[in-house]
Design a protein around this motif. Structure first.
Motif, short mmCIF file in Angstrom:
data_model
loop_
_atom_site.label_atom_id
_atom_site.label_comp_id
_atom_site.label_asym_id
_atom_site.label_seq_id
_atom_site.Cartn_x
_atom_site.Cartn_y
_atom_site.Cartn_z
N PHE A 75 0.76 -1.38 0.05
CA PHE A 75 0.03 -0.13 -0.05
C PHE A 75 0.80 1.29 -0.17
O PHE A 75 0.60 2.18 -0.76
CB PHE A 75 -0.95 0.01 1.25
CG PHE A 75 -1.90 -0.81 1.20
CD1 PHE A 75 -2.95 -1.20 0.10
CD2 PHE A 75 -2.31 -1.89 2.14
CE1 PHE A 75 -3.96 -2.01 -0.07
CE2 PHE A 75 -3.15 -2.82 2.12
CZ PHE A 75 -4.23 -3.01 1.07
N ALA A 76 1.91 1.31 0.75
CA ALA A 76 3.12 2.38 0.56
C ALA A 76 3.61 2.69 -0.63
O ALA A 76 3.44 3.60 -1.25
CB ALA A 76 4.06 2.10 1.90
N LEU A 77 3.88 1.52 -1.39
CA LEU A 77 4.27 1.83 -2.69
C LEU A 77 3.46 2.11 -3.69
O LEU A 77 3.68 2.96 -4.49
CB LEU A 77 4.98 0.33 -3.00
CG LEU A 77 6.18 0.07 -2.43
CD1 LEU A 77 6.63 -1.48 -2.83
CD2 LEU A 77 7.46 0.83 -2.75
N ALA A 78 2.22 1.81 -3.47
CA ALA A 78 0.94 1.96 -4.37
C ALA A 78 0.85 3.56 -4.01
O ALA A 78 0.34 4.23 -4.95
CB ALA A 78 -0.13 1.25 -3.93
N ASP A 79 0.86 4.05 -2.68
CA ASP A 79 0.69 5.30 -2.58
C ASP A 79 1.86 6.45 -3.28
O ASP A 79 1.39 7.51 -3.66
CB ASP A 79 0.77 5.66 -1.00
CG ASP A 79 0.01 7.02 -0.59
OD1 ASP A 79 -0.62 7.69 -1.48
OD2 ASP A 79 0.74 7.65 0.32
N LEU A 80 2.86 5.87 -3.15
CA LEU A 80 3.97 6.74 -3.73
C LEU A 80 4.24 6.36 -5.28
O LEU A 80 5.37 6.92 -5.78
CB LEU A 80 5.13 6.17 -3.08
CG LEU A 80 5.28 6.87 -1.61
CD1 LEU A 80 6.55 6.21 -0.99
CD2 LEU A 80 5.54 8.24 -1.66
N ARG A 81 3.46 5.61 -5.87
CA ARG A 81 3.76 5.09 -7.35
C ARG A 81 4.21 6.41 -8.32
O ARG A 81 5.06 6.30 -8.96
CB ARG A 81 2.53 4.52 -7.88
CG ARG A 81 2.60 4.03 -9.24
CD ARG A 81 1.45 3.27 -9.65
NE ARG A 81 0.11 3.89 -9.35
CZ ARG A 81 -0.55 4.71 -9.86
NH1 ARG A 81 -0.13 5.01 -11.30
NH2 ARG A 81 -1.68 5.19 -9.72
N VAL A 82 3.29 7.47 -8.42
CA VAL A 82 3.45 8.70 -9.25
C VAL A 82 4.70 9.12 -8.99
O VAL A 82 5.44 9.70 -9.68
CB VAL A 82 2.41 9.52 -9.23
CG1 VAL A 82 2.62 10.78 -9.88
CG2 VAL A 82 1.04 8.84 -9.39
N GLU A 83 5.05 9.34 -7.49
CA GLU A 83 6.21 10.40 -7.10
C GLU A 83 7.50 9.33 -7.47
O GLU A 83 8.74 10.02 -7.85
CB GLU A 83 6.23 10.55 -5.52
CG GLU A 83 5.51 11.75 -5.35
CD GLU A 83 3.94 11.49 -5.31
OE1 GLU A 83 3.58 10.24 -5.47
OE2 GLU A 83 3.15 12.52 -5.14
N LEU A 84 7.26 8.02 -7.13
CA LEU A 84 8.43 7.21 -7.68
C LEU A 84 8.68 7.00 -9.10
O LEU A 84 9.92 7.05 -9.60
CB LEU A 84 8.52 5.67 -7.18
CG LEU A 84 8.22 5.56 -5.69
CD1 LEU A 84 7.80 4.22 -5.29
CD2 LEU A 84 9.61 5.72 -5.03
#
Length: 50
Positions: free
Chosen positions: A3-12
Motif C-alpha cells: 500500500f505504501a508503494l502504491a501510494d508513492l507510485r507517481v512520485e517514484l
C-alpha cells in the motif's frame, strides 16, 4: 508495504525519470506515512519473523 508503494507510485515514477532534491522532498512531505512505513519495513520484518 504494498500500500505504501502504491501510494508513492507517481512520485517514484517522477523520481526515476528525474532525480532531484525537490522531487524527493515533495514525496516525503506529501506522503509521510508511506515513507515511514518503507523506512521501518526491515525492522518490522525482524520483529515479526520470530
Amino acid at each position: 508495504m504494498l500500500f505504501a508503494l502504491a501510494d508513492l507510485r507517481v512520485e517514484l515514477q517522477l523520481l526515476l525519470d528525474h532525480v532531484t532534491l525537490t522531487a524527493l522532498g515533495f514525496a516525503i512531505r506529501a506522503h509521510p506515512l508511506a515513507v515511514l512505513v518503507l523506512l521501518l519495513q526491515p525492522s518490522l520484518w525482524r520483529h515479526y519473523r520470530r
